[in-house]
Design an enzyme around this catalytic site. Structure first.
Site, mmCIF file in Angstrom:
data_model
loop_
_atom_site.group_PDB
_atom_site.id
_atom_site.type_symbol
_atom_site.label_atom_id
_atom_site.label_comp_id
_atom_site.label_asym_id
_atom_site.label_seq_id
_atom_site.Cartn_x
_atom_site.Cartn_y
_atom_site.Cartn_z
ATOM 1 N N GLY A 114 39.915 38.049 41.351
ATOM 2 C CA GLY A 114 40.121 36.749 40.712
ATOM 3 C C GLY A 114 41.542 36.654 40.182
ATOM 4 N N THR A 137 36.004 34.576 42.800
ATOM 5 C CA THR A 137 35.509 34.381 41.440
ATOM 6 C C THR A 137 34.430 33.313 41.456
ATOM 7 O OG1 THR A 137 35.931 33.529 39.233
ATOM 8 C CG2 THR A 137 37.514 32.876 40.887
ATOM 9 N N ILE A 138 33.367 33.580 40.710
ATOM 10 C CA ILE A 138 32.338 32.544 40.637
ATOM 11 C C ILE A 138 32.872 31.335 39.876
ATOM 12 C CG2 ILE A 138 30.423 34.173 40.770
ATOM 13 C CD1 ILE A 138 29.993 33.559 37.699
ATOM 14 N N ASP A 139 33.954 31.528 39.099
ATOM 15 C CA ASP A 139 34.453 30.439 38.245
ATOM 16 C C ASP A 139 35.167 29.335 39.036
ATOM 17 O OD1 ASP A 139 33.555 32.032 36.192
ATOM 18 O OD2 ASP A 139 35.524 32.867 35.749
ATOM 19 N N GLY A 182 32.107 30.407 33.575
ATOM 20 C CA GLY A 182 33.190 29.585 34.115
ATOM 21 C C GLY A 182 34.501 29.713 33.368
ATOM 22 N N LEU A 284 23.429 36.865 35.510
ATOM 23 C CA LEU A 284 22.563 36.505 36.647
ATOM 24 C C LEU A 284 23.360 35.671 37.645
ATOM 25 C CD1 LEU A 284 19.198 35.384 35.017
ATOM 26 C CD2 LEU A 284 19.561 37.286 36.592
#
Ligand code: F6P
Length: 359
Positions: A114, A137-139, A182, A284
């Protein structure tokens, strides 16, 4: 040619797919590939370098996590070293990282990470290391790519979870406040809140006023829908205020984003008189199998990274610029945090449907 791959920072669904694709594409060119375990730490550990053969990457596309392990504490420019007496000192080990990579006969590194990890990659590139970045990155807060892998899986996980909250909220006539990840960008909250038909979505880009949120809850009750779902990004900020942090002196930096859902739930219960509960979905959102979109993106990023190396485009990051994947300079990729624009189509659509942003 011998290349290495490492994965750094928080994990995201799709990391293993990137590794597999890069290994197969590199082997197709006759290159040798090794993995560095846990970011850069593996360079200095006895079993920290692992051969990445076709067999080693077999059957991993669908797997969450990373077969190489990761770390968000392994910045070579500020590496924690334990001194006698138990004190920890931060030292610059970047020169050692570069010489160790040379010693291992590694010609180029694929750094999957990220903004933190890619910033490190950019600094190592400035010091002469041949490196290619892959945005993870999940963000979804990296500006140079249309989307990062892992984001859509996190949105799916959050959407599924919020879906389950609806029935319990309705059964008890409660307000449920769910906190999503986030950091300082509201992408996950916006997408998952929209997909799960939340009543209120609070994101860092739109400072909220709890009186407006309470009003929206009041409207729900008035129209006979006696429950409400509020999705709040962990970095959401009240008007004229600051994001919520969990303070703990032992944490690196002393504090960590979090706690906004609980705080909002308490205040809303006071303001509305309706029973309110909160939950934090937490890690999660980072776990589990990548959905098909993220597998496809990750596999494409993996082969594109090898392609960049083959073309000698070092110091670059692969980026999705639909419909293509192309290289962008790492320095440009980490120069700006991608936040949600206020005129984003999902914000406009959500507003048109009566979803409140608390403003
Ligand atoms: O960057 C991804 C992320 O999941 C953020 O959304 C979150 O704030 C952070 O990582 C938490 O990271 P960790 O608990 O691993 O330090």
């Amino acid at each position: 040619m011998r290349i290495a791959i490492n994965t750094g920072g928080g994990d995201a669904p799709g990391l293993n797919a990137v590794i597999r694709a890069a290994v197969l594409a590199a082997q197709g060119r006759g290159w040798d590939v090794v993995g560095i375990r846990r970011g850069y730490s593996g360079l200095f550990k006895p079993h920290g370098i692992v051969p990445l053969t076709e067999r080693a990457v077999s059957g991993i596309t669908h797997m969450g996590g990373t077969i190489l392990g990761t770390s968000n504490r392994g910045n070579p420019f500020s590496f924690p070293v334990e001194r006698s007496g138990g004190t920890v000192e931060m030292v610059d080990r970047s020169d050692q990282v570069i010489s160790r990579i040379e010693e291992l006969g590694i010609d180029c590194l694929i750094a999957v990470g990220g903004d933190g990890s890619l910033r490190i990659a950019a600094e190592l590139a400035n010091k002469g290391l041949k490196v290619v970045g892959v945005p993870k990155t999940i963000d979804n807060d990296l500006d140079a790519t249309a989307v990062t892998f892992g984001f859509h899986t996190a949105v799916q996980t959050a959407t599924d979870a919020i879906g389950k909250l609806h029935s319990t909220a309705e059964a008890h006539q409660r307000v449920m406040v769910v906190e999503l990840m986030g950091r300082h960008a509201g992408w996950i909250a916006l997408f998952a809140g929209f997909a799960s038909t939340a009543d209120v979505i609070l994101i860092p880009e739109i400072p909220y006023d709890l009186a407006r949120v309470a009003e929206k809850i009041g409207e729900r009750w008035a129209e006979g829908s006696e429950f409400a779902i509020i999705v709040v990004a962990e970095g959401a900020v009240p008007k004229g205020g600051e994001a919520s942090y969990l303070e703990k002196p032992a944490l690196s930096g002393g504090r960590r984003l979090g706690g906004v859902a609980k705080m909002i739930a308490w205040q809303l219960e006071e303001l509305t008189g309706h029973e309110t509960r909160s939950l934090v979905l937490g890690h999660l959102q980072r776990g589990g199998e990548p959905i098909a979109f993220d597998r496809i993106l990750s596999l494409s990023f993996g082969t594109a990274a090898v392609e960049l190396i083959a073309k000698g485009q070092f110091g670059c990051m692969v980026a999705l610029d639909p419909p293509r994947v192309r290289g962008v300079p790492l320095a440009q990729a980490v120069s700006k945090l991608k936040t949600v624009p206020l005129d984003h189509e999902l914000i406009l659509s959500a507003r048109a449907m009566g979803i409140s942003f608390g403003d």
